[in-house]
Scaffold this motif. Sequence first.
Motif, PDB file in Angstrom:
ATOM      1  N   LYS A  61       6.283  10.240   0.181  1.00 56.95           N
ATOM      2  CA  LYS A  61       5.786   8.876  -0.054  1.00 56.95           C
ATOM      3  C   LYS A  61       5.932   7.995   1.197  1.00 56.95           C
ATOM      4  N   TRP A  77       0.878  -1.169   0.000  1.00 55.91           N
ATOM      5  CA  TRP A  77       0.000   0.000   0.000  1.00 55.91           C
ATOM      6  C   TRP A  77       0.916   1.219   0.000  1.00 55.91           C
ATOM      7  N   ILE A 117       1.071   5.380   0.064  1.00 57.35           N
ATOM      8  CA  ILE A 117       0.488   6.714   0.197  1.00 57.35           C
ATOM      9  C   ILE A 117       1.457   7.623  -0.547  1.00 57.35           C
ATOM     10  N   SER A 163      -3.403   7.575  -2.562  1.00 59.27           N
ATOM     11  CA  SER A 163      -2.803   6.283  -2.313  1.00 59.27           C
ATOM     12  C   SER A 163      -3.179   5.273  -3.397  1.00 59.27           C
TER      13      SER A 163
END
Length: 133
Positions: A96, A66, A68, A131
Amino acid sequence: MDPSAIMVAANTAARRLTGWTPWEFTWGPIRKGNCTMAAGARWTLFPNGTATFDGTVSSVDDDAAWVIWHVDLLDAGWAVLGSLATEHPVGGDWRKFVRTMPSGAEPYRFRAWASFEPDLWDDIAHLKMYSSC
């Protein structure tokens, strides 16, 4: 990264906490592809220009991540004031945040620490998190 793969999510709730009066911004569930960020993920911002993130992410696939990409600080009119900066840049990108998920069978706690210009404090009203997975 293909820009169409990035999910934009504005916070669903914001409130000032008691005591030192930090801001807490929370989200409902966010789904992208085979990945989910569970409801209740939150960024907490403090008047000294620090911020923390706490959420839970999962994927049905092994070796997912995942990401962001960045978190924008917004004023009451939804204008961008600036972005959160990570304490641990990924690939030289200070905006990031990444949480790897080695096993698709497990949920993973996603924690992050960031900073922002404290002079923006009085103008912050919203966050927008970009994201993908």
